[in-house]
Design an enzyme around this catalytic site. Structure first.
Site, PDB file in Angstrom:
ATOM      1  CG  HIS A 137      10.178   9.422 -14.169  1.00 55.48           C
ATOM      2  ND1 HIS A 137       9.449   8.673 -15.201  1.00 55.48           N
ATOM      3  CD2 HIS A 137      11.281   7.910 -13.745  1.00 55.48           C
ATOM      4  CE1 HIS A 137       9.421   7.751 -14.664  1.00 55.48           C
ATOM      5  NE2 HIS A 137      10.242   7.180 -13.614  1.00 55.48           N
ATOM      6  CE1 TYR A 193       4.184  13.897 -15.055  1.00 49.83           C
ATOM      7  CE2 TYR A 193       1.955  14.113 -15.981  1.00 49.83           C
ATOM      8  CZ  TYR A 193       2.882  13.615 -15.317  1.00 49.83           C
ATOM      9  OH  TYR A 193       3.333  12.098 -15.282  1.00 49.83           O
ATOM     10  CE1 TYR A 242       1.854  11.360 -18.232  1.00 49.09           C
ATOM     11  CE2 TYR A 242      -0.208  11.587 -18.095  1.00 49.09           C
ATOM     12  CZ  TYR A 242       0.597  11.579 -18.003  1.00 49.09           C
ATOM     13  OH  TYR A 242       0.956  11.649 -16.587  1.00 49.09           O
ATOM     14  N   PRO A 288      -7.362  11.237 -13.510  1.00 51.54           N
ATOM     15  CG  PRO A 288      -7.398   9.061 -13.551  1.00 51.54           C
ATOM     16  CD  PRO A 288      -8.554  10.238 -13.799  1.00 51.54           C
ATOM     17  CE  LYS A 298      -0.750  18.331 -11.119  1.00 47.33           C
ATOM     18  NZ  LYS A 298       1.025  18.053 -10.935  1.00 47.33           N
TER      19      LYS A 298
HETATM   20  P1  FAS Z   1      -9.521   7.770  -0.376  1.00 47.18           P
HETATM   21  O1  FAS Z   1     -10.255   7.141  -1.691  1.00 47.18           O
HETATM   22  O2  FAS Z   1      -7.707   7.439  -1.146  1.00 47.18           O
HETATM   23  O3  FAS Z   1      -9.328   7.645   0.899  1.00 47.18           O
HETATM   24  C1  FAS Z   1     -10.173   7.640   1.704  1.00 47.18           C
HETATM   25  C2  FAS Z   1     -10.549   6.015   2.825  1.00 47.18           C
HETATM   26  O4  FAS Z   1     -12.296   7.096   3.601  1.00 47.18           O
HETATM   27  C3  FAS Z   1     -10.806   5.649   2.373  1.00 47.18           C
HETATM   28  O5  FAS Z   1      -9.602   3.419   2.686  1.00 47.18           O
HETATM   29  C4  FAS Z   1     -12.190   4.573   2.513  1.00 47.18           C
HETATM   30  O6  FAS Z   1     -12.219   3.593   3.004  1.00 47.18           O
HETATM   31  C5  FAS Z   1     -12.558   5.786   3.719  1.00 47.18           C
HETATM   32  N1  FAS Z   1     -13.358   5.631   4.083  1.00 47.18           N
HETATM   33  C6  FAS Z   1     -14.607   6.152   3.653  1.00 47.18           C
HETATM   34  N2  FAS Z   1     -15.910   6.044   3.224  1.00 47.18           N
HETATM   35  C7  FAS Z   1     -15.675   6.367   5.254  1.00 47.18           C
HETATM   36  C8  FAS Z   1     -16.778   6.386   6.405  1.00 47.18           C
HETATM   37  N3  FAS Z   1     -17.519   6.608   5.993  1.00 47.18           N
HETATM   38  N4  FAS Z   1     -15.893   6.048   7.326  1.00 47.18           N
HETATM   39  C9  FAS Z   1     -14.416   6.072   7.726  1.00 47.18           C
HETATM   40  N5  FAS Z   1     -13.247   5.544   6.653  1.00 47.18           N
HETATM   41  C10 FAS Z   1     -14.249   5.725   5.482  1.00 47.18           C
HETATM   42  N6  FAS Z   1      -4.697  10.062  -8.413  1.00 47.18           N
HETATM   43  C11 FAS Z   1      -3.512  10.028  -8.887  1.00 47.18           C
HETATM   44  O7  FAS Z   1      -2.509  11.162  -9.155  1.00 47.18           O
HETATM   45  N7  FAS Z   1      -2.811   9.183 -10.847  1.00 47.18           N
HETATM   46  C12 FAS Z   1      -4.112   8.231 -10.475  1.00 47.18           C
HETATM   47  O8  FAS Z   1      -3.530   7.218 -11.089  1.00 47.18           O
HETATM   48  C13 FAS Z   1      -5.118   7.623 -10.017  1.00 47.18           C
HETATM   49  N8  FAS Z   1      -6.059   6.758 -10.006  1.00 47.18           N
HETATM   50  C14 FAS Z   1      -6.792   6.739  -9.363  1.00 47.18           C
HETATM   51  C15 FAS Z   1      -7.670   5.005  -9.474  1.00 47.18           C
HETATM   52  C16 FAS Z   1      -9.101   5.174  -8.744  1.00 47.18           C
HETATM   53  C17 FAS Z   1      -9.617   3.596  -8.865  1.00 47.18           C
HETATM   54  C18 FAS Z   1      -9.565   6.486  -7.730  1.00 47.18           C
HETATM   55  C19 FAS Z   1     -10.615   6.295  -6.713  1.00 47.18           C
HETATM   56  C20 FAS Z   1      -8.437   7.401  -7.478  1.00 47.18           C
HETATM   57  C21 FAS Z   1      -7.312   7.717  -8.464  1.00 47.18           C
HETATM   58  N9  FAS Z   1      -7.239   8.514  -7.881  1.00 47.18           N
HETATM   59  C22 FAS Z   1      -5.156   8.463  -8.298  1.00 47.18           C
HETATM   60  C23 FAS Z   1      -7.201   9.075  -7.105  1.00 47.18           C
HETATM   61  C24 FAS Z   1      -6.242   9.223  -5.598  1.00 47.18           C
HETATM   62  O9  FAS Z   1      -5.308   8.665  -5.717  1.00 47.18           O
HETATM   63  C25 FAS Z   1      -6.540   9.878  -5.037  1.00 47.18           C
HETATM   64  O10 FAS Z   1      -6.476  10.951  -4.927  1.00 47.18           O
HETATM   65  C26 FAS Z   1      -6.068   9.316  -3.836  1.00 47.18           C
HETATM   66  O11 FAS Z   1      -6.399   8.002  -3.244  1.00 47.18           O
HETATM   67  C27 FAS Z   1      -6.622  10.479  -2.490  1.00 47.18           C
HETATM   68  O12 FAS Z   1      -6.399   9.880  -1.143  1.00 47.18           O
HETATM   69  P2  FAS Z   1      -7.587  10.855  -0.351  1.00 47.18           P
HETATM   70  O13 FAS Z   1      -8.481  11.203  -0.341  1.00 47.18           O
HETATM   71  O14 FAS Z   1      -7.680   9.857   1.237  1.00 47.18           O
HETATM   72  O15 FAS Z   1      -8.595   9.690  -0.359  1.00 47.18           O
HETATM   73  C1  PHB Z   2       0.175   5.611 -12.280  1.00 48.95           C
HETATM   74  O1  PHB Z   2       1.123   5.505 -12.166  1.00 48.95           O
HETATM   75  O2  PHB Z   2      -1.221   5.409 -12.045  1.00 48.95           O
HETATM   76  C2  PHB Z   2      -0.204   7.311 -12.669  1.00 48.95           C
HETATM   77  C3  PHB Z   2       0.585   8.093 -13.796  1.00 48.95           C
HETATM   78  C4  PHB Z   2       0.642   9.310 -14.512  1.00 48.95           C
HETATM   79  C5  PHB Z   2      -0.943   9.329 -14.559  1.00 48.95           C
HETATM   80  C6  PHB Z   2      -1.796   8.899 -13.850  1.00 48.95           C
HETATM   81  C7  PHB Z   2      -1.926   7.713 -12.772  1.00 48.95           C
HETATM   82  O3  PHB Z   2      -0.954  10.670 -14.702  1.00 48.95           O
END
Ligand code: FAS
Ligand code: PHB
Length: 391
Positions: free
Chosen positions: A74, A386, A202, A294, A298
């Site tokens: 994109h 971005y 957005y 989000p 990032k």
């Molecule tokens: P994660 O949370 O992905 O992974 C951590 C892992 O550790 C999980 O699998 C968990 O089960 C495991 N864990 C936890 N406790 C543990 C323990 N005690 N023992 C062993 N394992 C354990 N980012 C964006 O850029 N755009 C978005 O739209 C976006 N939407 C999101 C929506 C939600 C609901 C959440 C929570 C986050 C969102 N994020 C988004 C941010 C997300 O993408 C995170 O930045 C990304 O998952 C980070 O990855 P990790 O650091 O690996 O953490």
């Molecule tokens: C998504 O596609 O989930 C998404 C894209 C851009 C954002 C947040 C989420 O800033």
């Protein structure tokens, strides 16, 4: 199950899996310990936008084949407000772009690489506990399949997300926490429908923020801002589509193709940073150390840059006996983290309706948007943040 390894990685989200793959490619033994099942981890619908730093990290890990084939490049985004859309042309402004490729697919690719490498990964581990990471012989204990296990290691990588055990294992007196909790969340819907536009939209509207994103040319991802107290169960598909349409400009509202949701969930929004990110032989990476709203896309990308820095530090330590990059890890991560926190906070403040905002605040928001879309310099600043600042 090995009883010892070089690096114990807690968590099999993007941070833990990517670190495990980078270390494996470099010949450094590691074990990943995950509390949930692989199916549960894959079932989380999260990020969708990859910066070039993240794409390059996945290439270095040797897991970019499908990303190159299926990812969508994109060259810009659109801002929708007061009934009109304004394109921010990354390509024209800074000659760079982003890749649309869901976090689920990144995780799937990394899980496949882990399985192919034969390096140990433990799913559905319970009672995961970190020990002696303030000494040179840290240990991780956990239960799996009814047995107790102990893993001796040189280093522990806390990649276990915001609610994980790693940061919680550090005495509060050793950490400094910075936090903003927003009074709203994002209600997200995934649907097998063609995206409403070629690029992300957005939208800032008096009813609240909305985002039109995608996972492919046939799968769309939409979000609407909702109060922090809202529950996804209170939103039928029809109610969601009506609210999204109400927040979009007329052209987008007209073009929107609706369909049954295949996933619907609410993500809370917060800004959070834990300083430092290293505690003796324990290193925090990704959401275990920081959270961004989000809005700036990032979260996943910060997890990738943390892990790049940590992998480089561990490789320097093992291959050259040089601790300097590990010693610099926390400060180097936090410089990039805080710039992403600032941008994510700014995008959130610019585009969301705050319940306690008065008429003056709304005028300032509108003026900020008017200035932004009318200034090449302001658009360039948004673009370079971005697409991702240099790692
Ligand atoms: P994660 O949370 O992905 O992974 C951590 C892992 O550790 C999980 O699998 C968990 O089960 C495991 N864990 C936890 N406790 C543990 C323990 N005690 N023992 C062993 N394992 C354990 N980012 C964006 O850029 N755009 C978005 O739209 C976006 N939407 C999101 C929506 C939600 C609901 C959440 C929570 C986050 C969102 N994020 C988004 C941010 C997300 O993408 C995170 O930045 C990304 O998952 C980070 O990855 P990790 O650091 O690996 O953490
Ligand atoms: C998504 O596609 O989930 C998404 C894209 C851009 C954002 C947040 C989420 O800033």
């Amino acid at each position: 199950m090995p009883r010892a390894t070089r690096v114990a990685i807690i968590g099999a989200g993007p941070a833990g899996l990517l670190l495990g793959q980078l270390l494996t490619v470099a010949g450094i033994d590691n074990v990943i310990i995950e509390q949930r099942s692989a199916e549960h981890v894959l079932g989380r619908i999260r990020a969708g936008i990859l910066e070039s730093v993240t794409v390059d990290a996945l290439a270095r890990a040797g897991v970019d084949q499908r990303l190159r084939a299926e990812g969508l490049r994109h060259h810009g985004i659109e801002l929708s407000y007061r009934g009109a859309r304004h394109r921010i042309d990354f390509h024209a402004l800074i000659g760079r772009d982003v890749t649309v490729y869901g976090q689920t697919e990144v995780t799937r690719d990394l899980m496949a690489a882990r399985a192919a490498s034969g390096m140990p990964i433990v799913y559905e581990a319970t009672d995961v506990s970190l020990h002696d990471f303030d000494t040179d012989r840290p240990r991780v204990t956990f239960r799996h399949a009814g047995s107790a296990h102990e893993l001796a290691c040189d280093y522990v990588a806390g990649c276990d997300g915001f609610h994980g055990v790693s940061r919680a294992s550090v005495p509060e007196t050793s950490t400094r926490i910075f936090e903003r909790v927003y009074p709203f969340g994002w209600l997200g819907v995934l649907s097998e429908t063609p995206p409403v536009a070629d690029e992300l939209i957005y939208a800032s509207h008096e009813r609240g923020f909305a985002l039109c994103s995608m996972r492919s040319k046939t799968r769309s991802r939409y979000y609407v801002q909702v109060p922090a107290t809202e529950r996804a169960e209170a939103w039928s598909d029809a109610r969601f589509w009506d609210e999204l349409r109400a927040r979009l400009d007329p052209a987008a509202a007209q073009a929107l193709v609706t369909g049954p949701s295949i996933e619907k969930s609410i993500a809370p929004l917060r800004s959070f940073v834990c300083e430092p990110m290293r505690f003796g032989r324990l290193f925090l990476a990704g959401d275990a150390a920081h959270i961004v709203p989000p809005t700036g896309a990032k979260g996943l990308n910060l997890a990738a840059s943390d892990v790049l820095y940590l992998a480089d530090g561990l490789i320097a330590q093992y291959q050259r006996g040089d601790p300097a990059e590990l010693d610099a890890y926390s400060a180097k991560c936090l410089r990039r983290v805080w710039k992403a926190e600032r941008f994510s906070w700014w995008m959130t403040a610019l585009l969301h309706r705050f319940p306690d905002a008065d008429a003056f605040a709304h005028r300032i928001q509108q003026a900020e948007l008017d200035y932004l879309v009318g200034s090449e310099a302001a658009c360039r600043a948004l673009a370079e943040n971005y697409v991702g600042l240099p790692a």
